[in-house]
Design a protein around this motif. Structure first.
Motif, PDB file in Angstrom:
ATOM      1  N   GLY A 156     -49.197  41.424 -28.501  1.00  0.00           N
ATOM      2  CA  GLY A 156     -48.502  42.143 -29.566  1.00  0.00           C
ATOM      3  C   GLY A 156     -47.092  41.679 -29.828  1.00  0.00           C
ATOM      4  O   GLY A 156     -46.545  41.938 -30.903  1.00  0.00           O
ATOM      5  N   CYS A 157     -46.481  40.994 -28.878  1.00  0.00           N
ATOM      6  CA  CYS A 157     -45.071  40.583 -29.005  1.00  0.00           C
ATOM      7  C   CYS A 157     -44.995  39.056 -29.037  1.00  0.00           C
ATOM      8  O   CYS A 157     -44.564  38.410 -28.069  1.00  0.00           O
ATOM      9  N   GLU A 158     -45.383  38.481 -30.130  1.00  0.00           N
ATOM     10  CA  GLU A 158     -45.473  37.029 -30.231  1.00  0.00           C
ATOM     11  C   GLU A 158     -44.108  36.344 -30.242  1.00  0.00           C
ATOM     12  O   GLU A 158     -44.019  35.132 -30.037  1.00  0.00           O
ATOM     13  N   ASN A 159     -43.040  37.128 -30.478  1.00  0.00           N
ATOM     14  CA  ASN A 159     -41.698  36.549 -30.475  1.00  0.00           C
ATOM     15  C   ASN A 159     -41.023  36.644 -29.114  1.00  0.00           C
ATOM     16  O   ASN A 159     -39.818  36.398 -28.994  1.00  0.00           O
ATOM     17  N   LEU A 160     -41.783  36.995 -28.087  1.00  0.00           N
ATOM     18  CA  LEU A 160     -41.222  37.150 -26.744  1.00  0.00           C
ATOM     19  C   LEU A 160     -40.579  35.846 -26.286  1.00  0.00           C
ATOM     20  O   LEU A 160     -41.204  34.786 -26.304  1.00  0.00           O
ATOM     21  N   ARG A 161     -39.298  35.953 -25.885  1.00  0.00           N
ATOM     22  CA  ARG A 161     -38.561  34.788 -25.389  1.00  0.00           C
ATOM     23  C   ARG A 161     -38.392  34.828 -23.869  1.00  0.00           C
ATOM     24  O   ARG A 161     -38.330  33.787 -23.230  1.00  0.00           O
ATOM     25  N   LYS A 162     -38.305  36.044 -23.321  1.00  0.00           N
ATOM     26  CA  LYS A 162     -38.047  36.178 -21.882  1.00  0.00           C
ATOM     27  C   LYS A 162     -38.935  37.261 -21.293  1.00  0.00           C
ATOM     28  O   LYS A 162     -39.048  38.352 -21.846  1.00  0.00           O
TER      29      LYS A 162
END
Length: 418
Positions: A156-162
């Protein structure tokens, strides 16, 4: 005087003159958090503006209070609900709280939940389903979490960076596979102590996450050369920090791979990797001469003076080195440091339990390292406080010298380097 009061006889009211945007400009110029909080005490209008512009919030609250906070601080981007490790008897945030967080803080980018032992996959699924803008998640030591909950976050959080999952011992390679498929922008993964992760998981992560800047898989003792080498090749241009503490299957082959591919590497932790030798460290010192800053290789028992001589000769940006318990290190490691008047930028040197080191070697260090802030010589029988005083050694005024204490003790001011 309140914001609605007259500034003088016949004067205009502040709230009649200043628009919301003007008041926000005033708020933006306030520095300390106390000043910003005082801004909101002037009147209800100023409180509303201060609340709507707040971006960070640290809270310890149940569902009812979280709902009120979400209604008041609508613009929150960073939410910290972590609890202290010392409060092991208290579960902290639970799944019902995360349900409120997911529904109320829809602009959230950063969520910290360290040591919230009551969280389960149920709460993580809520986060994954409703916080698609999330970029950073820390669930370290949330020990009930499994692949199921965190895979929902990855999906669900495809923009997760960390993502920090240190101490989540139920996590397996399946999560890393999910991250490689969904979170292509992932840059930082902290998975220390997740000892069900294997070479297959690290290789799978490398296949999809090609922008990785930092990876911590310390104490993941099922990871060896196969995974590290594949990861080094895939992250060659981006990797700046790799931590492999006590990954005892890692050998020279991994270090050679880093030397071949990762020329921007700044921090490397290989403490406890007993099979690493001078050969690969010398190669690394040449390949990363323009980038390497922090190197921890305590308990690398095959490391000798030649590794340090190569590092000091080539890596001019070095600020921290740990060779504690490397009992082959002697004064010879530091005898060429002052060649051609070179002044090292070294700020931290840990040589605890280096039994071959004497005051002569320490003298060379302090002569060449004027920026030195921390020197650890615990359990060095020939470098005691008394011996150094008798030899007339003059340490830099800003340097903290540690002569005594248990080697298991941690110093936060030192830990920042590694």
């Amino acid at each position: 005087m309140s914001a609605a009061s007259s500034s003088g006889s016949g004067g205009a009211l502040i709230n009649d003159v200043l628009t919301d945007d003007m008041l926000r400009a005033v708020l933006a110029r306030l520095g300390p958090e106390a000043e910003r909080d005082a801004f909101g005490l002037v009147c209800r209008r100023w409180l509303r503006i201060q609340s709507s512009d707040r971006r960070r919030l640290r809270a310890r609250a149940g569902p009812a209070m979280l709902r009120r906070l979400a209604a008041r601080f609508s613009g929150i981007r960073e939410l910290d609900l972590s609890q202290s490790p010392s409060r092991s008897f208290y579960p902290g945030v639970v799944d019902n709280d995360l349900d409120v967080v997911a529904g109320g803080f829809r602009n959230l980018r950063v969520l910290a939940l360290q040591n919230c032992k009551g969280i389960t996959d149920v709460g993580m699924v809520k986060i994954g389903e409703r916080l698609s803008s999330l970029q950073s998640l820390d669930v370290s030591h949330c020990r009930k979490l499994t692949d199921k909950g965190l895979k929902a976050v990855a999906l669900g959080c495809e923009n997760l960076r960390k993502l920090v999952i240190a101490g989540c011992r139920l996590i397996t390679d399946n999560l890393l596979t999910a991250l490689s498929k969904s979170c292509l922008h992932l840059e930082d993964l902290g998975a220390a102590g997740c000892n069900n992760i294997t070479d297959a998981g690290i290789s799978g992560l490398a296949d999809g996450c090609r922008k990785m800047r930092s990876l911590d898989i310390s104490k993941c003792n099922k990871v060896g050369d196969a995974g590290v080498c594949r990861f080094a090749e895939a992250s060659s241009s981006s990797l700046v920090s790799l931590k492999l503490l006590d990954c005892n299957k890692v050998t020279d082959k991994s270090i050679h791979a880093l030397a071949n591919f990762c020329h921007n590497l700044e921090t490397l932790v290989i403490g406890g990797c007993h099979d690493i030798t001078d050969e690969s460290i010398k190669a690394l010192s040449l390949a990363c001469c323009s980038s390497l800053k922090c190197l921890r290789m305590d308990w690398c028992l095959k490391i000798t003076d030649s590794s340090l001589r190569s590092l000091f000769s080539n890596c001019k940006l070095l600020v921290a080195i740990d060779v504690g318990c490397c009992d082959q290190i002697t004064d010879a490691a530091f005898q060429d440091m002052n060649t051609n008047g070179f002044q090292s930028e070294l700020r931290l040197l840990k040589v605890s339990s280096c039994i071959g080191l004497t005051v002569a070697g320490v003298s060379n260090v302090i002569e060449s390292c004027k920026a030195l802030e921390h020197l650890d010589v615990r359990s060095c029988p020939q470098v005691t406080r008394q011996i150094c005083e008798q030899a007339g050694l003059q340490f830099p005024g800003s340097c903290k010298v540690n002569f005594e204490g248990s080697l298991s003790e941690s110093d936060p001011s030192v830990d920042i380097f590694f």
